[in-house]
Scaffold this motif. Structure first.
Motif: not given
Length: 232
Positions: A74-103
């Motif tokens: 399936a598509s397991p995952g985490l999520y989190q909601k942030v409430n902001l004013d419409v039109g707010t400019i934000v930058t999203v960043s994350i560190l990711i490392k794949r340890t197995s699989g090819s996707i």
């Protein structure tokens, strides 16, 4: 305040951050910023994060500040909601490392569309991904790192900040940093030489732009500055 290097390594307060660069190590000095996410370094397990599609052999758990996500059917995952004013400019960043699989894992936000996708190298190195977005619709920004398919990957240092560019990760609010060099026994503030490298791109060197000169204090009439002047 506590800061972090680009690989997520913590640096305690009032200690310089050294980063390995092209010409050796450099001291990193940054502005202040606030991470709008709760528990972004998973120091409190999965607190503050929603979990989806953890069924069968799919797994999500936290070990040493890293969230491990195993996708099987399936598509397991985490999520989190942030409430902001419409039109707010934000930058999203994350560190990711794949340890197995090819996707490749993917990071999505907003009302469901996939915004970015990263191909993670097979050698298991951490890769930082960041993108700028504006908050539309109902003002909810949903951060969701997930993927469907046979893959296992790790995430850490997730950040949302109200800036049109990414800064390094902070687990909360980072105070603006400054670099202070003592003059006693190091610099003579009454005299010395100031020098620098200046890069001109193709546009600045166009024939209709004239000539550039670096003018020092003696020619410019200013006692404490360098001026880059265009003579056309």
């Amino acid at each position: 305040s506590v800061a972090y290097q680009s690989d997520g390594t913590q640096v305690v307060a009032n200690v310089p951050r050294f980063e390995q660069g092209k010409f050796g190590k450099a001291i990193m000095v940054e502005e202040g910023t606030t991470n709008l996410l709760r528990n972004p370094f998973f120091s409190s397990g999965l607190s503050g994060w929603g979990i989806q599609n953890v069924t069968g052999d799919n797994k999500i758990y936290v070990a040493d500040g890293v969230a491990v996500i195993k996708a099987v059917d399936a598509s397991p995952g985490l999520y989190q909601k942030v409430n902001l004013d419409v039109g707010t400019i934000v930058t999203v960043s994350i560190l990711i490392k794949r340890t197995s699989g090819s996707i490749a894992p993917r990071l999505r936000w907003g009302a469901g569309p996939v915004i970015g996708e990263i191909e993670i190298s097979e050698n298991g190195q951490w890769v930082k991904y960041s993108a700028i977005t504006d908050v539309g619709g109902n003002g909810n920004l949903i951060i969701e790192p997930s993927i469907a398919g046979q893959v296992e990957y790790e995430i850490k240092a997730v950040q949302v900040e109200q800036k049109p560019y990414a800064t390094s990760f902070t687990d909360g609010t980072r105070a603006a940093e400054s670099l202070t060099i003592p003059t006693a026994g190091v610099l003579n503030p009454q005299e010395g030489t100031v020098e620098c490298w200046v890069y001109f791109d193709a546009n600045s060197l166009a024939s209709n732009r004239g000539s550039f000169w670096i003018i020092g204090a003696a020619k410019s009439g200013y006692a404490d500055r360098l001026i880059l002047q265009l003579l056309g």
